[in-house]
Design an enzyme around this catalytic site. Structure first.
Site, PDB file in Angstrom:
ATOM      1  N   GLY A 126      16.414  -1.609 -11.397  1.00 43.40           N
ATOM      2  CA  GLY A 126      15.253  -2.251 -11.198  1.00 43.40           C
ATOM      3  C   GLY A 126      15.095  -2.873  -9.841  1.00 43.40           C
ATOM      4  O   GLY A 126      16.042  -3.369  -9.265  1.00 43.40           O
ATOM      5  N   ASN A 127      13.950  -3.009  -9.228  1.00 43.58           N
ATOM      6  CA  ASN A 127      13.364  -3.939  -8.165  1.00 43.58           C
ATOM      7  C   ASN A 127      12.502  -4.305  -8.102  1.00 43.58           C
ATOM      8  O   ASN A 127      11.581  -3.955  -8.754  1.00 43.58           O
ATOM      9  CB  ASN A 127      13.972  -3.168  -6.702  1.00 43.58           C
ATOM     10  N   SER A 153      20.437  -4.320  -2.642  1.00 44.70           N
ATOM     11  CA  SER A 153      20.880  -3.360  -3.474  1.00 44.70           C
ATOM     12  C   SER A 153      22.131  -4.076  -4.119  1.00 44.70           C
ATOM     13  O   SER A 153      22.901  -4.395  -3.698  1.00 44.70           O
ATOM     14  CB  SER A 153      21.088  -2.476  -2.378  1.00 44.70           C
ATOM     15  N   GLY A 154      22.202  -3.405  -5.760  1.00 44.79           N
ATOM     16  CA  GLY A 154      23.602  -3.552  -6.206  1.00 44.79           C
ATOM     17  C   GLY A 154      23.882  -5.183  -6.578  1.00 44.79           C
ATOM     18  O   GLY A 154      25.101  -5.242  -6.694  1.00 44.79           O
ATOM     19  N   SER A 191      17.731   0.315  -2.875  1.00 50.11           N
ATOM     20  CA  SER A 191      17.685   1.905  -2.240  1.00 50.11           C
ATOM     21  C   SER A 191      16.093   2.374  -2.614  1.00 50.11           C
ATOM     22  O   SER A 191      15.957   3.459  -2.007  1.00 50.11           O
ATOM     23  CB  SER A 191      18.631   2.913  -3.212  1.00 50.11           C
ATOM     24  N   GLU A 192      15.606   1.675  -3.393  1.00 47.60           N
ATOM     25  CA  GLU A 192      14.038   2.059  -3.499  1.00 47.60           C
ATOM     26  C   GLU A 192      13.161   1.549  -2.622  1.00 47.60           C
ATOM     27  O   GLU A 192      11.770   1.499  -2.934  1.00 47.60           O
ATOM     28  CB  GLU A 192      13.713   1.561  -5.255  1.00 47.60           C
ATOM     29  N   HIS A 215      13.614  -0.520 -15.462  1.00 48.21           N
ATOM     30  CA  HIS A 215      14.167   0.601 -16.272  1.00 48.21           C
ATOM     31  C   HIS A 215      14.229   0.273 -17.589  1.00 48.21           C
ATOM     32  O   HIS A 215      15.181   0.600 -18.513  1.00 48.21           O
ATOM     33  CB  HIS A 215      15.676   0.836 -15.918  1.00 48.21           C
ATOM     34  N   HIS A 266      13.568   8.103 -15.728  1.00 45.61           N
ATOM     35  CA  HIS A 266      13.962   6.827 -14.780  1.00 45.61           C
ATOM     36  C   HIS A 266      13.569   5.809 -15.193  1.00 45.61           C
ATOM     37  O   HIS A 266      14.227   4.780 -15.453  1.00 45.61           O
ATOM     38  CB  HIS A 266      13.422   7.267 -13.335  1.00 45.61           C
TER      39      HIS A 266
END
Length: 234
Positions: free
Chosen positions: A28-29, A43-44, A73-74, A94, A154
C-alpha cells in the site's frame, strides 16, 4: 522541512492502516497533494520505521523536490489521480476483502447504501502490473468521477478532499467488500439495491451528521436515529 504537516499525516495514516489491517508489511501507499507538490510514501520501507523526514515530496510530474528515498512504485498511479481529478489525497490499500472481491467481480455489488459514501458505483480495474503506466490508466478509467475503485487481483484505491477523508473511505470500502464477499459466497440470490435506492442514499448523505460534505464524521458512524455516534474501526 517542506510540507511538514502533510508528511506527518502520511506517517500517521500509514501506521493506522497497519493497525486497522488495511495493509500488511510494506504494501500500500499514501499521498497528499498541496498545490503543485505531492507528499508520498517511499518504496519498500516498513511503516514502523517511517518518519516524516523520509516521506518524499515530488512535483506533479514526479520529479523529486525533497525526497531522501525512492518513492513508491505506485507514484504514477497517484499522479494520474491528481491529474484527472480534484482529489487532494490518495490511499491505496491491499486490504483482504477488497483484494479478494476484485478477483470475482467486475463491480462491487450494491449490497449496502454505504457505497453512496464512495460516490456510487465501485468498479474493478482490470489487472495490470503494479507500478506500470497501464495500471495508472486502468485506475483512472475505473475511478471515473467517483471516490473509490478496486484494482483487479491487487487491492483498492480511495480519494478525498484530505487524507482523513480518503482513509475513512478506505475503511468503508473494505467493510462493504467484506459484506459483498459473504453475500456472493452465500449461494443465494442477492437482494441488491436499485439505482434509485442508491441515488436516494447519496442524496440523504449530503449534509448528514455533524460534518459537511458527504456525510459521516471522520472516525465515527452515527446510528439510524442520528443521536448516538459510535466509534468506527474499519
Amino acid at each position: 522541512m517542506l510540507l511538514a504537516d502533510a508528511r506527518r499525516e502520511v506517517v500517521e495514516t500509514c501506521r493506522r492502516a497497519v493497525e486497522d489491517r488495511l495493509v500488511i508489511g510494506t504494501a500500500g501507499n499514501v499521498s497528499v497533494r498541496a498545490g503543485d507538490l505531492v507528499a508520498v510514501t517511499p518504496s519498500g520501507l516498513d511503516y514502523g520505521e517511517l518518519t516524516p523526514e523520509l516521506v518524499g515530496v515530488h512535483n506533479l510530474d514526479g520529479t523529486a523536490v525533497e525526497a531522501p528515498l525512492k518513492p513508491t512504485s505506485e507514484l504514477p498511479m497517484h499522479l494520474a489521480v491528481y491529474a484527472a481529478t480534484d482529489a487532494k489525497a490518495v490511499v491505496h490499500t491491499h486490504s483482504v476483502a477488497a483484494a479478494a472481491l476484485s478477483v470475482v467481480v467486475d463491480e462491487v455489488p450494491p449490497v449496502h447504501y454505504y457505497l453512496a459514501l464512495l460516490g456510487g458505483r465501485v468498479l474493478v480495474a482490470p489487472y495490470e502490473p503494479f507500478g506500470s503506466a497501464e495500471l495508472a490508466t486502468a485506475l483512472i478509467d475505473a475511478l471515473g468521477d467517483r471516490h473509490a475503485c478496486l484494482l483487479g487481483n491487487h487491492g483498492a484505491v480511495t480519494t478525498g478532499d484530505d487524507l482523513a477523508q480518503a482513509y475513512q473511505r478506505a475503511g468503508f470500502l473494505e467493510w462493504v467488500c467484506e459484506v459483498a464477499l459473504k453475500v456472493v459466497g452465500s449461494g443465494r440470490p442477492p437482494k441488491l439495491l436499485t439505482e434509485r435506492q442508491m441515488a436516494e442514499a447519496t442524496n440523504n448523505f449530503v449534509g448528514y451528521g455533524q460534518s459537511a460534505g458527504d456525510g459521516l464524521q471522520v472516525g465515527v458512524v452515527v446510528d439510524g436515529d442520528g443521536q448516538s455516534p459510535t466509534p468506527l474501526r474499519p
